[in-house]
Design an enzyme around this catalytic site. Structure first.
Site, short mmCIF file in Angstrom:
data_model
loop_
_atom_site.label_atom_id
_atom_site.label_comp_id
_atom_site.label_asym_id
_atom_site.label_seq_id
_atom_site.Cartn_x
_atom_site.Cartn_y
_atom_site.Cartn_z
N SER A 21 0.97 -1.44 0.60
CA SER A 21 0.10 0.22 -0.10
C SER A 21 0.90 1.21 -0.19
O SER A 21 0.63 2.16 -0.44
CB SER A 21 -0.97 -0.16 1.17
OG SER A 21 -0.11 0.18 2.32
N TYR A 68 -4.35 1.06 3.66
CA TYR A 68 -5.11 0.19 3.52
C TYR A 68 -5.82 -0.80 4.16
O TYR A 68 -6.78 -1.48 4.15
CB TYR A 68 -4.85 -1.29 2.32
CG TYR A 68 -3.81 -1.03 0.99
CD1 TYR A 68 -4.32 0.38 0.48
CD2 TYR A 68 -3.56 -2.15 0.29
CE1 TYR A 68 -3.91 0.29 -0.70
CE2 TYR A 68 -3.75 -1.95 -1.62
CZ TYR A 68 -3.90 -1.26 -2.03
OH TYR A 68 -3.26 -0.59 -2.69
N THR A 93 -2.41 -6.51 4.78
CA THR A 93 -3.76 -5.78 4.41
C THR A 93 -4.07 -6.78 3.18
O THR A 93 -4.96 -7.56 3.44
CB THR A 93 -3.49 -4.78 4.99
OG1 THR A 93 -3.22 -4.44 6.20
CG2 THR A 93 -5.42 -4.46 4.67
N GLU A 96 5.73 6.52 9.07
CA GLU A 96 5.72 7.53 7.56
C GLU A 96 5.71 8.63 8.05
O GLU A 96 6.73 9.14 7.51
CB GLU A 96 4.36 7.47 7.19
CG GLU A 96 3.67 6.30 7.35
CD GLU A 96 3.68 5.79 5.45
OE1 GLU A 96 3.77 6.87 4.88
OE2 GLU A 96 3.59 4.35 5.38
N CYS A 98 2.31 -6.12 9.99
CA CYS A 98 2.62 -5.34 9.34
C CYS A 98 3.91 -4.61 8.77
O CYS A 98 4.78 -4.78 9.47
CB CYS A 98 1.05 -4.47 10.26
SG CYS A 98 1.10 -2.66 9.41
N1 DGL Z 1 0.94 -2.37 4.01
C1 DGL Z 1 0.09 -2.85 4.87
C2 DGL Z 1 -0.29 -3.65 5.72
O1 DGL Z 1 1.39 -4.40 6.39
C3 DGL Z 1 0.39 -0.86 6.21
C4 DGL Z 1 -0.27 -0.11 6.11
C5 DGL Z 1 -1.75 -0.16 5.64
O2 DGL Z 1 -3.02 0.56 6.09
O3 DGL Z 1 -2.18 0.40 4.25
O4 DGL Z 1 -0.69 -4.26 6.31
#
Ligand code: DGL
Length: 273
Positions: A14, A45, A78, A155, A187
């Site tokens: 994402s 996401y 996600t 971030e 995550c």
């Molecule tokens: N890349 C997302 C994950 O690993 C984290 C950031 C998002 O919420 O998009 O779940």
């Protein structure tokens, strides 16, 4: 596909977080070329619905396919949790996610059969880590916890900030009070807080980063399908980075995560795919 072996591997997330997975693939599969897509226009996401996450993932896979990728890694937990099952059979190239490798690593790590999982709201609500762990080891107790503020903290470059220590305590106090002995960083961003999480949880809980196991699975997949890029000399210019917005911000972040210089990032209008 003309030459499957030299074709790149597509990796998407994402946003910037998936770079923690690219970093691990680069370390374990140094001969592979990589095309990365970070959906910086539509991140996060973790607060979106399954239908939206599937639609975004399909668009990104269609984009990556225009780059002739030989396999795709969904680096985003996600999207792995909510979209992998939907997209895996839809496309004619192998697509893998991070949830199965992460779950397997945790099942191997736990001694007392109690595993914690931290991730975004969407990942935790999907219950996918628990489902996959129970398919592998029905006797394991799984405790999941959403930690949505970790993503913006990373971030914003707040890795060392006192606020981050407080937020870690806020989210993980209940986890620390359980007797889990392994915890999955479910995550992409959380491995960047690993040392702070480790400081808080202490040594009795093994921290599992699915990126490591994902790179191993990718290696196995490429070997099985005879698609490895054997022995080619690697230049980091053979890594290409694409985003849907804010290319310069992404590039600067990438340079704090990757072990080599990321000179350019390209912007793609992902809604066209
Ligand atoms: N890349 C997302 C994950 O690993 C984290 C950031 C998002 O919420 O998009 O779940």
């Amino acid at each position: 596909m003309e030459n499957r072996n030299t074709a790149p591997v597509g990796v998407f997330d994402s946003g910037v977080g998936g770079l923690t997975v690219v970093r691990e693939i680069a370390r374990q599969l140094p001969d592979e070329n990589i095309i990365y897509f970070g959906d910086t226009a539509r991140v996060p996401y973790g607060s979106k619905s399954q239908n939206t996450i599937i639609r975004f993932s399909e668009q990104i896979i269609r984009f990556l396919k225009t780059k002739q990728v030989k396999a795709i890694v969904i680096a985003c937990n996600t999207a792995s949790a909510l979209a992998l099952d939907a997209v895996r059979d839809e496309f004619d190239i192998p697509v893998m996610g991070v949830v199965i490798p992460g779950a397997r690593a945790a099942v191997e790590a736990t001694r007392n059969r109690k595993i914690g999982v931290v991730g975004t709201d969407a990942t935790v609500q999907s219950g996918m880590y628990t489902k996959v762990i129970h398919e592998m080891a029905p006797d394991v107790t799984v405790i999941e916890k959403a930690c949505p503020l970790f993503v913006p903290l990373v971030e914003e470059g707040f890795k060392e900030h006192v606020v981050t220590r407080e937020v870690i305590k806020y989210y993980l106090e209940s986890m620390r009070d359980t007797d889990i002995d392994a915890m999955i960083l479910g995550c992409t961003h959380y491995p960047l807080l690993r040392s702070k999480i480790r400081d808080y949880l202490g040594e009795k809980i093994q921290i599992v980063n699915p990126a490591y196991e994902t790179a191993m699975d990718l290696k196995e997949l490429l070997r099985e399908q005879n698609m490895e890029n054997g022995g080619a000399t690697l230049e980091h210019s053979r890594y290409a980075f694409y985003v849907s917005d804010a290319a310069e911000k992404f590039r600067m972040f990438a340079n704090t995560v990757m072990p080599f210089d990321v000179p350019t990032t390209n912007v793609v209008n992902i809604e066209e795919y």
